[in-house]
Structure formats: C-alpha cells, structure tokens
Design a protein around this motif. Structure first.
Motif, short mmCIF file in Angstrom:
data_model
loop_
_atom_site.label_atom_id
_atom_site.label_comp_id
_atom_site.label_asym_id
_atom_site.label_seq_id
_atom_site.Cartn_x
_atom_site.Cartn_y
_atom_site.Cartn_z
N PHE A 1 68.16 65.82 4.48
CA PHE A 1 66.94 66.51 4.13
C PHE A 1 66.83 66.73 2.63
N GLY A 2 67.94 66.65 1.92
CA GLY A 2 67.91 66.89 0.50
C GLY A 2 67.46 68.31 0.22
N ASP A 3 66.61 68.47 -0.79
CA ASP A 3 66.14 69.81 -1.11
C ASP A 3 64.81 70.13 -0.43
N LYS A 4 64.33 69.23 0.43
CA LYS A 4 63.07 69.46 1.14
C LYS A 4 63.14 70.72 2.01
N LEU A 5 64.30 70.96 2.59
CA LEU A 5 64.45 72.10 3.48
C LEU A 5 64.24 73.42 2.75
N THR A 6 64.71 73.50 1.54
CA THR A 6 64.56 74.75 0.79
C THR A 6 63.17 74.90 0.20
N ARG A 7 62.41 73.81 0.09
CA ARG A 7 61.07 73.88 -0.47
C ARG A 7 60.01 74.21 0.57
N VAL A 8 60.35 74.16 1.84
CA VAL A 8 59.36 74.43 2.89
C VAL A 8 59.04 75.91 2.89
N LYS A 9 57.76 76.23 2.74
CA LYS A 9 57.32 77.62 2.77
C LYS A 9 56.75 77.98 4.13
N GLN A 10 56.12 77.00 4.77
CA GLN A 10 55.57 77.22 6.10
C GLN A 10 55.68 75.91 6.86
N TRP A 11 56.22 75.98 8.05
CA TRP A 11 56.46 74.78 8.84
C TRP A 11 55.22 74.39 9.63
N THR A 12 54.99 73.09 9.74
CA THR A 12 53.91 72.57 10.59
C THR A 12 54.53 72.13 11.90
N GLY A 13 53.68 71.83 12.87
CA GLY A 13 54.17 71.33 14.16
C GLY A 13 54.99 70.06 14.01
N SER A 14 54.55 69.15 13.16
CA SER A 14 55.29 67.89 12.94
C SER A 14 56.66 68.16 12.34
N GLU A 15 56.73 69.08 11.39
CA GLU A 15 58.01 69.40 10.78
C GLU A 15 58.96 70.04 11.78
N TYR A 16 58.44 70.90 12.64
CA TYR A 16 59.27 71.48 13.70
C TYR A 16 59.80 70.39 14.62
N LYS A 17 58.95 69.46 15.01
CA LYS A 17 59.38 68.39 15.91
C LYS A 17 60.44 67.52 15.26
N ASP A 18 60.26 67.22 13.98
CA ASP A 18 61.27 66.43 13.27
C ASP A 18 62.60 67.17 13.20
N MET A 19 62.55 68.45 12.90
CA MET A 19 63.77 69.26 12.83
C MET A 19 64.44 69.34 14.20
N LEU A 20 63.66 69.48 15.24
CA LEU A 20 64.18 69.60 16.59
C LEU A 20 65.03 68.38 16.98
N LYS A 21 64.68 67.23 16.44
CA LYS A 21 65.40 66.00 16.76
C LYS A 21 66.84 66.01 16.24
#
Length: 147
Positions: A1-21
C-alpha cells in the motif's frame, strides 16, 4: 500500500472492498499472539462477504448468523481501545444484528452500498466548487447544486 494507507481521510466502498481482500493476510502476522482478535476479523470479513450475496438461502443465512456470533463473541477484545469501552453507540455494529431479519423481510442487500452515490457526490462537490469564485464558496456551491 505504500503511504496510500496513511493518506486516506475517508474510505469509499471500493477502497473498503480492496482492503477486505488483503487485510487478514496483512494482519495475521501482527496478531500472531492474539488468535481471538484474528477470529473476530475473520468473522467480520465473512459477514461482509456473505451479506453481499445476490441471493440467500437458509444455509447462507446460517453462515451469516455464524459470522455474527463470531463478531459478538470477540468484539469485547477491542473495547479497551475505545474511550468509553462500549460498542453501544456504534450504529454500524448495532445494525449488523438486524441484517438477517431484513434479508428475510426484504431480500438481498447486495446493491445497498454507497459507491454510486459517493462517486456522484464527489463530482457534484467538485463541480460546484469550480463554479464558485472560491470566496465564501459553500453558499455558492449550494445555490449551484439546486439549479
């Protein structure tokens, strides 16, 4: 994920689904000494995936009930990390306990996510801001949206 995880301020449905995987594989080594924490996260994952089925049978509803049991049995493990040490005010947790009943009454919840409305909202907000003069922009955006 690199530093993308720390830059997320609000998660979208797609981001949740990607993380869930990937989250169980990522968190398993970190929770090596805490098997019940991992069981809780597996139950949450199972619940999310099963709840999203396009149709349900008594068997899938039983799987959903089993996942819900795993959540309720192990959620106490995370209470020390909450300031009030309670889950009673977390509406999303409370709503899980009504899913099975709702599925029986109204059918599958597979299309009840917010992805489409989130994407539309982002575009509306961005377009409204661009149409403003950037000074006291909120009232301008509201007027722009109601046109």
């Amino acid at each position: 994920f690199g530093d993308k995880l720390t830059r997320v301020k609000q998660w979208t449905g797609s981001e949740y689904k990607d993380m869930l995987k990937v989250w169980l594989a990522v968190l398993a080594p970190l929770l090596k000494g805490h098997p019940n924490h991992l069981k809780f996260l597996k139950s949450v994952t199972d619940f999310i995936l099963i709840a999203g089925y396009h149709s349900h049978s008594e068997t899938t509803l039983r799987y959903l009930q089993d996942a819900l049991y795993g959540i309720s049995r192990n959620i106490h493990l995370f209470l020390p990390y909450r300031h009030n040490q309670s889950t009673s005010k977390i509406s999303k947790i409370h709503s899980l306990f009504h899913y099975i009943e709702c599925i029986k009454e109204m059918g599958s919840v597979d299309n009840s996510d917010t992805e489409v409305s989130e994407a539309a909202h982002k575009n509306i907000i961005k377009d409204g801001y661009r149409a403003s003069n950037k000074v006291d922009y909120i009232p301008q955006m509201l007027r722009w949206e109601t046109r």
